[in-house]
Design an enzyme around this catalytic site. Sequence first.
Site: not given
Length: 133
Positions: A37, A109
Site C-alpha cells: 500500500h 492506492c
Amino acid sequence: MTTAEVHVAIYDISMGMAKNMSAQFLGPQHAIDIIPHTAIVVFGQEYFFGQGIEWCSPHEFRATRNIQPIQILKLGVTSRTQREFEDWCIAQGNGRFSINSYDLLTRNCNNFSDEAARELVGKSIPSWILEVP
C-alpha cells in the site's frame, strides 16, 4: 518560489504474511515479499486512495490503522503548492479515483500514488510496486 519534498510511504498490508505464505500458494518462483500500500507524503500530510482520495497527517494515518511504513523513499521536490495539489486531488477524486472507482489491478492506492508522484515531481513510484500481482 517555495518547494516541498515529496516522499512515497510504502506499507506491507499483509504485515509479513505475504512473504511467509505466498511461496506455498504461488510456488517459490512466484513468491511475493509484500502486498504494498502506498501513499504520497508532502506538505506534512499523507495522501492516499481509500474511500476516494483522502489525506491526513502521517501520524494519524499510521495510528488509526496500526501500521508503519516499511520504507519511505524521497521522490524529489515539487514547486506545486499544497492548494494546487489538493485541487488536483479533489478533481481526481471526482473522476478517475472516485469512491466507487476502485479496481484491485488497475485503480488502487499504488496507481494513485504513481499518478500523484508524476503530477508533483514528474516521475513514477518504483515500478516493482505496480508490478506486484
